[in-house]
Scaffold this active site. Structure first.
Site, PDB file in Angstrom:
ATOM      1  N   ASP A 213       0.799  -1.131   0.260  1.00 30.46           N
ATOM      2  CA  ASP A 213       0.377   0.481  -0.264  1.00 30.46           C
ATOM      3  C   ASP A 213       1.211   1.441  -0.337  1.00 30.46           C
ATOM      4  O   ASP A 213       2.128   0.976  -0.309  1.00 30.46           O
ATOM      5  CB  ASP A 213      -1.160   0.122   1.302  1.00 30.46           C
ATOM      6  CG  ASP A 213      -2.188   0.270   1.273  1.00 30.46           C
ATOM      7  OD1 ASP A 213      -2.507   2.009   0.831  1.00 30.46           O
ATOM      8  OD2 ASP A 213      -3.534   0.078   0.962  1.00 30.46           O
ATOM      9  N   HIS A 236       1.984   2.433  -3.405  1.00 31.67           N
ATOM     10  CA  HIS A 236       1.388   2.629  -3.700  1.00 31.67           C
ATOM     11  C   HIS A 236       1.962   4.266  -3.812  1.00 31.67           C
ATOM     12  O   HIS A 236       0.632   5.232  -3.974  1.00 31.67           O
ATOM     13  CB  HIS A 236      -0.184   2.333  -3.166  1.00 31.67           C
ATOM     14  CG  HIS A 236      -0.516   1.645  -3.492  1.00 31.67           C
ATOM     15  ND1 HIS A 236      -1.879   1.194  -2.538  1.00 31.67           N
ATOM     16  CD2 HIS A 236      -0.402   0.685  -4.589  1.00 31.67           C
ATOM     17  CE1 HIS A 236      -2.457  -0.162  -2.227  1.00 31.67           C
ATOM     18  NE2 HIS A 236      -1.164  -1.064  -3.635  1.00 31.67           N
TER      19      HIS A 236
END
Length: 387
Positions: A213, A236
């Site tokens: 993430d 991310h």
């Protein structure tokens, strides 16, 4: 050029310094902890903490080399002395499988603590498999939580395979993270490297993060945050948000993100807000000196976040974004739209500055996209500015 010392080396040097100064040291093994990776050492760790925290003079809690199984531990203040140390040469491992706990290792109400070295292995693989199989699974536990604390230093810590967030900094001030190594597979769900929320005067520097993430995420109430010299990827990217999930929400301000290398990430630098009403804001943000390597969305503002199209279709984000700088950002984009500024129709972004943007896309011209945004562009602009 001299290389920075690793966390374990720092821990050994610090122990030698403690011996020279005759600083009180409380070793978890002396309280019954066994470095076998199988015997729960939580009670021994907490007993050593109580001795360290309760000492009237600065003291050190020591975790020697070895693997220590810790079911769950809350290191709680306030303590009787300032200038406490925690020196970790070994590895703390979470229990196998998963449970209903949401925090594994926690510092709460602690002031003036320095933590040197150490590895925290969250052993999140079992929970990730459960979620991938779409079974009924608990949410998961954050490996390290710093809550309602002040003046905390983490130097040379390693975080591995947390069930969800690797580290959370909540409602705290004066937290510094330096020389951290944070690792989880790129497909592990919700394993943000460091999440900051309702906290101020936070510094994160000289660290490497590989996650499933965001490498670093900044939630509501994040202020005066300095992020520098970070290697991010996979993951991310570095995100402000998501914001605006609640109608009443603290703003985000005075954020600096500089000298970050993004490699193979989903995003580079990002601001993300829910597409629905909220009184929050983002202002005073600088993203600068970033290098992108095959990043899908190098520069992105997305004010239409609406996962699964629930509770927000047809609405407009109430988050007001202003005074945001994207300066000296270069490298390669994995998609043709390298710059995307998609702001709220009811609250357009304002005072946005693009300067010296040099982003390529394979052998084609990279593109930029702007909607509901006011600002300026200067210096070299590739892709051509849409402002």
């Amino acid at each position: 050029m001299a290389q920075p010392l690793g966390g374990s080396v720092l821990a050994v040097l610090f122990l030698l310094a403690c011996s020279a100064m005759a600083m009180a040291a409380y070793n978890v093994v002396d309280f019954g902890a066994k470095p076998d990776g199988q015997t729960d050492a939580a009670k021994a760790f907490l007993a050593a903490w109580e001795a360290t925290c309760g000492a009237r003079k600065p003291a050190t809690m020591v975790v020697p080399a070895g693997r220590f199984l810790v079911s769950q531990a809350l290191f709680k203040g306030p303590c009787k002395n300032a200038g406490m140390k925690m020196v970790i040469q070994g590895t703390l491992v979470a229990p196998p499988g998963y449970s209903d706990i949401t925090q594994w290792i926690t510092l709460k109400y602690v002031e003036g603590l320095s933590v040197y070295g150490g590895t925290l292995d969250g052993r999140g693989q079992a929970l990730w498999a459960c979620k991938k199989a779409r079974r009924s699974c608990p949410y998961g536990a954050t490996s390290l939580t710093i809550g309602q604390s002040k003046n905390i230093l983490l130097s040379g810590i390693r975080l591995l395979n947390s069930e969800v967030f690797q580290m959370s900094i909540f409602s705290s001030t004066g937290v510094t993270v330096r020389g951290a190594t944070i690792t989880a597979p790129g497909d592990s769900p919700n394993t943000d490297g460091i999440h900051v929320q309702m906290s101020s005067s936070v510094t994160i520097r000289g660290s490497t993060m590989k996650t499933g993430d965001d490498c670093i995420s900044l939630g509501p109430g994040s202020a005066h945050v300095w992020i520098e010299n970070i290697k991010c990827g996979p993951g991310h990217g570095i995100s402000i948000g998501s914001l605006g999930n609640a109608a009443q929400e603290a703003g985000v301000q005075n954020i600096t993100v500089r000298s970050v290398a993004f490699t193979g990430t989903q995003n580079g630098v990002r601001i993300k807000t829910w597409g629905r009403p909220s009184n929050g804001y983002v202002k005073g943000v600088t993203f600068e000196h970033a290098v992108m390597s095959n990043v899908q969305n190098p520069i992105v503002v997305d004010q239409n976040y609406c996962p699964s199209n629930i509770n927000c279709p047809g609405q407009s984000s109430g988050i007001k974004i202003s005074q945001v700088n994207f300066h000296d950002i270069r490298g390669s984009s994995a998609t043709q739209v390298a710059v995307k500024l998609d702001c709220s129709p009811s609250n357009p972004c304002s005072e946005v500055s693009l300067k010296d943007i040099k982003l390529t896309y394979r052998n084609k011209q990279a593109q930029s996209y702007c909607r509901n945004v006011k600002g300026t562009a200067s210096g070299v602009m590739n892709p051509p500015s849409c402002l």
